[in-house]
Design a protein around this motif. Structure first.
Motif, PDB file in Angstrom:
ATOM      1  N   SER A 218       0.839  -1.193   0.000  1.00 26.40           N
ATOM      2  CA  SER A 218       0.000   0.000   0.000  1.00 26.40           C
ATOM      3  C   SER A 218       0.880   1.251   0.000  1.00 26.40           C
ATOM      4  CB  SER A 218      -0.931  -0.009   1.214  1.00 26.40           C
ATOM      5  OG  SER A 218      -0.177   0.050   2.415  1.00 26.40           O
ATOM      6  N   ARG A 220       1.355   5.427   1.627  1.00 26.12           N
ATOM      7  CA  ARG A 220       0.962   6.563   2.439  1.00 26.12           C
ATOM      8  C   ARG A 220       1.498   7.806   1.748  1.00 26.12           C
ATOM      9  NH1 ARG A 220       4.843   9.126   5.426  1.00 26.12           N
ATOM     10  NH2 ARG A 220       6.853   8.061   5.719  1.00 26.12           N
ATOM     11  N   ILE A 325      -7.916  11.717   8.428  1.00 28.11           N
ATOM     12  CA  ILE A 325      -7.316  10.610   7.687  1.00 28.11           C
ATOM     13  C   ILE A 325      -8.236  10.295   6.505  1.00 28.11           C
ATOM     14  CG2 ILE A 325      -6.600   8.201   7.702  1.00 28.11           C
ATOM     15  CD1 ILE A 325      -4.775  10.004   9.307  1.00 28.11           C
ATOM     16  N   TYR A 326      -7.699  10.462   5.311  1.00 26.96           N
ATOM     17  CA  TYR A 326      -8.437  10.190   4.079  1.00 26.96           C
ATOM     18  C   TYR A 326      -7.780   8.985   3.421  1.00 26.96           C
ATOM     19  CZ  TYR A 326     -10.729  11.204  -0.439  1.00 26.96           C
ATOM     20  OH  TYR A 326     -11.485  11.148  -1.591  1.00 26.96           O
ATOM     21  N   SER A 327      -8.541   7.924   3.205  1.00 27.81           N
ATOM     22  CA  SER A 327      -7.968   6.709   2.617  1.00 27.81           C
ATOM     23  C   SER A 327      -8.718   6.342   1.344  1.00 27.81           C
ATOM     24  CB  SER A 327      -8.015   5.546   3.605  1.00 27.81           C
ATOM     25  OG  SER A 327      -9.343   5.255   3.986  1.00 27.81           O
ATOM     26  N   LYS A 329      -9.239   3.190  -1.572  1.00 25.51           N
ATOM     27  CA  LYS A 329      -9.051   1.785  -1.924  1.00 25.51           C
ATOM     28  C   LYS A 329      -9.463   1.581  -3.376  1.00 25.51           C
ATOM     29  CE  LYS A 329     -11.765  -1.367  -0.096  1.00 25.51           C
ATOM     30  NZ  LYS A 329     -12.321  -2.338   0.891  1.00 25.51           N
ATOM     31  N   MET A 339      -4.208   0.282  -1.596  1.00 26.22           N
ATOM     32  CA  MET A 339      -4.671   1.328  -0.682  1.00 26.22           C
ATOM     33  C   MET A 339      -3.708   2.513  -0.670  1.00 26.22           C
ATOM     34  SD  MET A 339      -7.464   0.263   1.122  1.00 26.22           S
ATOM     35  CE  MET A 339      -7.324   1.188   2.654  1.00 26.22           C
ATOM     36  N   ARG A 341      -3.192   5.999   1.985  1.00 32.72           N
ATOM     37  CA  ARG A 341      -3.620   6.674   3.216  1.00 32.72           C
ATOM     38  C   ARG A 341      -3.026   8.081   3.229  1.00 32.72           C
ATOM     39  NH1 ARG A 341      -1.686   7.100   8.562  1.00 32.72           N
ATOM     40  NH2 ARG A 341      -3.298   6.981  10.188  1.00 32.72           N
ATOM     41  N   GLN A 343      -2.784  11.742   5.271  1.00 33.51           N
ATOM     42  CA  GLN A 343      -2.978  12.472   6.519  1.00 33.51           C
ATOM     43  C   GLN A 343      -3.099  13.959   6.202  1.00 33.51           C
ATOM     44  OE1 GLN A 343      -0.227  11.528   9.640  1.00 33.51           O
ATOM     45  NE2 GLN A 343      -0.886  13.225  10.949  1.00 33.51           N
TER      46      GLN A 343
END
Length: 563
Positions: A218, A220, A325-327, A329, A339, A341, A343
């Motif tokens: 994933s 970030r 927190i915006y994620s 998928k 994914m 993620r 911030q």
């Protein structure tokens, strides 16, 4: 009040959509008798439309057996130079229709049926809707051979399943399976300041957010500072096993602090909404970079049915001093996922950034018609032609209109009109409205001529002008010469071309009798098959007439001999 309006919009867009459709999963079989490998998936983002089926590879060759995915009857046959080329439609007793496109030719029975109609109409392009009992088929019957006709970039079979309302559906829903063990690939992520006072990392413009890969596959991102209403966009592709093609993804979902705020997938859509794809993507970015970014937020005039959930239009309202927190998928049909993620820290910038307002003299509201007329050129923009209220950059010079940049999408036709009263009639006959492309080269726009006025409909902004074409098309024999014996030939091939306004029509006869010739625009050839049985004499006089879009015409005549 604004918050209440957005929430109401969210409820409407969520409640008005279907869950994954309930469909018969074992009713249809695969349409080819070779292992299925895809070059294109359902719902892929194409030029001004969603892809409405599966593009199935045919081992880089033509002529593979195409078989009926289920029993029924041939309900439509469409033969055209562009689009699906030679296409077959089979209606099934359960209400669904399967479509087979870019075919080389039909099965012998269907080929004989359509050839008879083509000769009766003296036209290669035909569209026929046979009655139910005329061409029945059983599941597994040979119905055609795969090809590369129409707007195809290489040999493959375009395969669709449509519901009873002729809406294309994802064939994978019906158990048409393709091996896929690879997760999607996320290429890039963007953040968009949307609100009047919004910013991302101190900027009021689109910002690319750096993706940091993690050990589990994933991503970030670095923390972003933002405030006000912002949205996100993502560029992602998917690959199936045994193919290197970059295909479209099936589903994208976004969560804010654990709650779903955006969810879309590609199960089904309607053809009449397909051009709204230009609202799903960042069209300006696409026009300038030729890469499509899916926006994970929705404009006020976006009514696409592919959204399952959209909360507050997918917009994140970032408050000063709060963290989020915006994620995201991204999932393919086989359930493989990737994914990201993000911030977000709510933070006002030290210096308030200025938002550029590209104001011009021409402000067009999307929900109102607009007209401008200057220098003998007029433009009419109907209500709903634009998706958003827009300042248009319009300039007039002589017979030319600079009509905004082509990075703003047009949904429905805008009409351009040119006053040609200053031109003599004989000159007007060879004139047309052209769009100027790279290097200033004119390309033909379908032009209606009525009195002193030429008009055309456009769906792309750019520079338009009056142009003139006085050169007739060229006609060149390919596999024969005048006076030659060609008994060993199975076909008669001629190359035709026009260097400006383009080919409008062609007609060929042998000994005064019409012969069918297939026009392949990708290599500019006309091909007649002697197996049609029309050419039966020993000495044969061929005559081919080709006309371009302004009426320039060329005639080629030759004699050939056959035993």
């Amino acid at each position: 009040m604004t918050k209440k309006i957005f929430t109401l919009f969210s409820l409407i867009i969520t409640s008005g959509l279907w869950a994954q459709p309930q469909v018969p999963e074992e009713y249809f079989q695969e349409p080819l008798d070779v292992p299925l490998v895809l070059s294109g998936t359902f719902g892929e983002l194409r030029s001004n439309h969603f892809h409405s089926g599966l593009d199935i590879k045919t081992q880089q060759r033509e002529g593979l057996n195409v078989i009926a995915a289920a029993g029924g009857f041939v309900s439509r046959i469409n033969v055209q130079h562009y689009g699906y080329g030679k296409a077959l439609y089979i209606q099934h007793p359960n209400g669904y229709t399967t479509v087979y496109g870019h075919l080389k030719e039909f099965s012998p029975e269907i080929e004989a049926y359509i050839k008879k109609i083509q000769y009766a109409q003296e036209s290669y392009e035909v569209e026929i809707y046979p009655e139910a009992g005329v061409l029945p088929v059983n599941q597994g019957d040979l119905v055609a051979y795969s090809g590369n006709t129409g707007g195809s970039g290489g040999p493959h079979l375009h395969f669709e399943i449509r519901d009873g309302n002729q809406r294309p559906m994802n064939p994978k829903l019906f158990g048409i399976n393709v091996k896929d063990s690879q997760p999607p690939t996320i290429n890039s992520l963007y953040a968009y300041p949307i609100g009047e006072d919004a910013h991302v990392n101190g900027s009021t413009r689109r910002q690319r957010i750096r993706l940091i890969p993690l050990n589990d596959g994933s991503f970030r991102t670095e923390q972003i500072d933002a405030c006000g209403e912002i949205g996100f966009g993502i560029s992602a592709i998917d690959k199936q096993d045994a193919a290197a093609n970059n295909n479209g993804v099936y589903r994208v979902q976004a969560n804010l602090n654990g709650d779903v705020v955006f969810d879309m997938n590609m199960d089904r859509f309607s053809f009449n909404e397909s051009r709204h794809l230009n609202q799903l993507i960042d069209y300006e970015y696409y026009a300038n970079n030729r890469s499509r970014v899916k926006k994970l937020f929705v404009g006020p005039n976006n009514h696409l049915s592919i959204y399952n959930t959209v909360v507050d239009r997918g917009i994140v309202n970032v408050q000063d001093s709060l963290n989020y927190i915006y994620s995201i998928k991204v999932t393919d049909f086989s359930g493989n996922e990737k994914m990201v993620r993000v911030q977000i820290q709510g933070k006002q910038p030290a210096v308030k950034p200025e938002k550029r307002q590209p104001e011009t003299d021409y402000f067009v509201q999307a929900n109102q018609a607009f007209n401008v007329d200057e220098n003998g050129i007029d433009a009419y923009i109907p209500k709903g032609s634009l998706y958003d209220d827009t300042y248009l950059d319009i300039k007039f010079q002589g017979d030319t209109i600079y009509f905004h940049k082509d990075d703003t999408p047009i949904h429905s036709n805008i009409t351009l009109g040119f006053n040609v009263s200053d031109y003599p009639q004989e000159e007007r006959e060879k004139m047309f409205i052209a769009r100027l492309g790279y290097g200033g080269r004119p390309s033909y726009n379908s032009t209606t001529k009525k009195g002193d006025r030429f008009t055309t409909g456009i769906r792309t902004f750019g520079t338009y002008t009056l142009a003139k074409d006085t050169r007739p098309p060229s006609i060149t024999p390919v596999n024969f010469k005048n006076g030659q014996w060609i008994s060993g030939n199975s076909t008669l091939v001629i190359r035709i071309a026009d260097d400006l306004s383009g080919i409008k029509s062609y007609r060929a006869t042998v000994n005064g009798k019409f012969i069918l010739m297939e026009y392949e625009y990708k290599n500019n050839t006309l091909t007649h098959k002697f197996s049609d049985g029309v050419v039966t004499d020993t000495e044969n006089n061929l005559k081919v007439i080709v006309t371009d879009n302004v009426g320039n015409s060329s005639t080629y005549e030759a004699t050939f001999f056959r035993k």
